[in-house]
Each structure stands twice: as structure tokens, then as C-alpha cells.
Scaffold this motif. Structure first.
Motif, PDB file in Angstrom:
ATOM      1  N   UNK A 193     -45.597   5.927  41.695  1.00  0.00           N
ATOM      2  CA  UNK A 193     -46.484   5.727  42.836  1.00  0.00           C
ATOM      3  C   UNK A 193     -47.731   4.914  42.473  1.00  0.00           C
ATOM      4  N   UNK A 194     -47.890   4.588  41.194  1.00  0.00           N
ATOM      5  CA  UNK A 194     -49.087   3.872  40.748  1.00  0.00           C
ATOM      6  C   UNK A 194     -49.103   2.443  41.296  1.00  0.00           C
ATOM      7  N   UNK A 195     -50.288   1.898  41.400  1.00  0.00           N
ATOM      8  CA  UNK A 195     -50.455   0.539  41.914  1.00  0.00           C
ATOM      9  C   UNK A 195     -49.730  -0.468  41.039  1.00  0.00           C
ATOM     10  N   UNK A 196     -49.876  -0.337  39.721  1.00  0.00           N
ATOM     11  CA  UNK A 196     -49.242  -1.327  38.833  1.00  0.00           C
ATOM     12  C   UNK A 196     -47.719  -1.255  38.906  1.00  0.00           C
ATOM     13  N   UNK A 197     -47.151  -0.070  39.037  1.00  0.00           N
ATOM     14  CA  UNK A 197     -45.696   0.053  39.175  1.00  0.00           C
ATOM     15  C   UNK A 197     -45.229  -0.591  40.479  1.00  0.00           C
ATOM     16  N   UNK A 198     -45.890  -0.248  41.580  1.00  0.00           N
ATOM     17  CA  UNK A 198     -45.489  -0.763  42.898  1.00  0.00           C
ATOM     18  C   UNK A 198     -45.687  -2.283  43.007  1.00  0.00           C
ATOM     19  N   UNK A 199     -46.570  -2.838  42.199  1.00  0.00           N
ATOM     20  CA  UNK A 199     -46.797  -4.283  42.217  1.00  0.00           C
ATOM     21  C   UNK A 199     -45.840  -5.015  41.272  1.00  0.00           C
ATOM     22  N   UNK A 200     -45.727  -4.537  40.028  1.00  0.00           N
ATOM     23  CA  UNK A 200     -45.011  -5.285  39.003  1.00  0.00           C
ATOM     24  C   UNK A 200     -43.492  -5.115  39.036  1.00  0.00           C
ATOM     25  N   UNK A 201     -43.006  -3.930  39.370  1.00  0.00           N
ATOM     26  CA  UNK A 201     -41.548  -3.731  39.381  1.00  0.00           C
ATOM     27  C   UNK A 201     -40.864  -4.625  40.420  1.00  0.00           C
TER      28      UNK A 201
ATOM     29  N   UNK B  45     -46.913  -4.444  32.597  1.00  0.00           N
ATOM     30  CA  UNK B  45     -46.438  -3.117  32.988  1.00  0.00           C
ATOM     31  C   UNK B  45     -46.585  -2.132  31.828  1.00  0.00           C
ATOM     32  N   UNK B  46     -46.247  -2.555  30.624  1.00  0.00           N
ATOM     33  CA  UNK B  46     -46.393  -1.703  29.443  1.00  0.00           C
ATOM     34  C   UNK B  46     -47.856  -1.335  29.235  1.00  0.00           C
ATOM     35  N   UNK B  47     -48.730  -2.328  29.217  1.00  0.00           N
ATOM     36  CA  UNK B  47     -50.150  -2.083  28.953  1.00  0.00           C
ATOM     37  C   UNK B  47     -50.752  -1.105  29.961  1.00  0.00           C
ATOM     38  N   UNK B  48     -50.435  -1.276  31.225  1.00  0.00           N
ATOM     39  CA  UNK B  48     -51.015  -0.410  32.248  1.00  0.00           C
ATOM     40  C   UNK B  48     -50.361   0.970  32.271  1.00  0.00           C
ATOM     41  N   UNK B  49     -49.066   1.029  32.028  1.00  0.00           N
ATOM     42  CA  UNK B  49     -48.352   2.307  32.080  1.00  0.00           C
ATOM     43  C   UNK B  49     -48.709   3.218  30.916  1.00  0.00           C
ATOM     44  N   UNK B  50     -49.052   2.649  29.774  1.00  0.00           N
ATOM     45  CA  UNK B  50     -49.451   3.470  28.632  1.00  0.00           C
ATOM     46  C   UNK B  50     -50.684   4.313  28.942  1.00  0.00           C
ATOM     47  N   UNK B  51     -51.453   3.921  29.939  1.00  0.00           N
ATOM     48  CA  UNK B  51     -52.653   4.667  30.342  1.00  0.00           C
ATOM     49  C   UNK B  51     -52.335   5.790  31.337  1.00  0.00           C
ATOM     50  N   UNK B  52     -51.123   5.807  31.865  1.00  0.00           N
ATOM     51  CA  UNK B  52     -50.750   6.810  32.865  1.00  0.00           C
ATOM     52  C   UNK B  52     -50.669   8.198  32.237  1.00  0.00           C
ATOM     53  N   UNK B  53     -51.149   9.179  32.980  1.00  0.00           N
ATOM     54  CA  UNK B  53     -51.080  10.563  32.521  1.00  0.00           C
ATOM     55  C   UNK B  53     -49.612  10.965  32.358  1.00  0.00           C
ATOM     56  N   UNK B  54     -49.314  11.587  31.241  1.00  0.00           N
ATOM     57  CA  UNK B  54     -47.956  12.047  30.985  1.00  0.00           C
ATOM     58  C   UNK B  54     -47.069  11.030  30.294  1.00  0.00           C
ATOM     59  N   UNK B  55     -47.598   9.833  30.028  1.00  0.00           N
ATOM     60  CA  UNK B  55     -46.809   8.813  29.329  1.00  0.00           C
ATOM     61  C   UNK B  55     -46.837   9.105  27.835  1.00  0.00           C
ATOM     62  N   UNK B  56     -45.674   9.308  27.259  1.00  0.00           N
ATOM     63  CA  UNK B  56     -45.560   9.539  25.817  1.00  0.00           C
ATOM     64  C   UNK B  56     -45.357   8.215  25.093  1.00  0.00           C
ATOM     65  N   UNK B  57     -44.523   7.363  25.657  1.00  0.00           N
ATOM     66  CA  UNK B  57     -44.261   6.054  25.041  1.00  0.00           C
ATOM     67  C   UNK B  57     -43.770   5.098  26.117  1.00  0.00           C
TER      68      UNK B  57
END
Length: 92
Positions: free
Chosen positions: A68-76, A26-38
Motif C-alpha cells: 500500500x506504500x506510495x513507492x510500491x504503488x508508483x514503481x511496480x 524500489x529497493x532503496x525505498x522498500x528497505x525503509x519499510x517497517x517489517x522489511x528484513x531484506x
């Protein structure tokens, strides 16, 4: 900006590795999301059964897009099956 602290209580010790693996994905994929600072995950040094995901977003809109991202909806949901999640949210 928006800060989320997500605490994962590990109720069964044999699930810790699976939780850490999913949290890291989740960390690795979310860091690529637009608007992610950390976005990072931490284990507690005082409580062996707690993992925390700490995330910072440029805006509420960026956070909503992330949710709404695929990785969020899958991993959470997978994390929710393995432990108990609680959330703290801060706007600043």
C-alpha cells in the motif's frame, strides 16, 4: 516470515537500464519499510534479459502494508510497463 522472488523478463533490451533504475529505487525505498528484513535486486548471469527482486518480510501484515506504500504503488506499475513480472511466494 514471507519471501517473495519477483522475476522481471526484459522483452526489449533497450528497456534494461530503465528497469534496473526503477528496481534500485524500489529497493532503496522498500528497505525503509517497517517489517522489511531484506530487499535486493539481482541480474542473472546466465540470462541477460532477467532481473530478480528478492524480498523478505517479518509477516504477511508487513508485506500488505508495503504493497500500500506510495513507492510500491508508483514503481511496480512502471516496472510492469517495461517488462513481464512473475512472482514466487514462500511462507516460512
Amino acid at each position: 516470515m514471507v519471501r517473495l522472488n519477483v522475476f522481471i523478463l526484459i522483452e526489449e533490451s533497450d528497456r534494461k537500464k530503465a528497469i534496473l533504475d526503477k528496481a534500485m529505487r524500489l529497493v532503496e525505498e522498500s528497505l525503509r519499510d517497517e517489517g522489511c528484513i531484506d530487499y535486493d535486486a539481482y541480474t542473472s548471469i546466465s540470462r541477460d534479459n532477467v532481473v530478480m527482486i528478492c524480498e523478505t518480510w517479518e509477516s504477511e501484515e508487513a508485506l500488505k502494508k508495503h504493497e500500500k506504500s506510495e513507492h510500491f504503488r508508483r514503481l511496480v506499475p512502471e516496472l510492469q510497463e517495461l517488462g513481464t513480472l512473475t512472482l514466487e511466494k514462500f511462507d516460512f
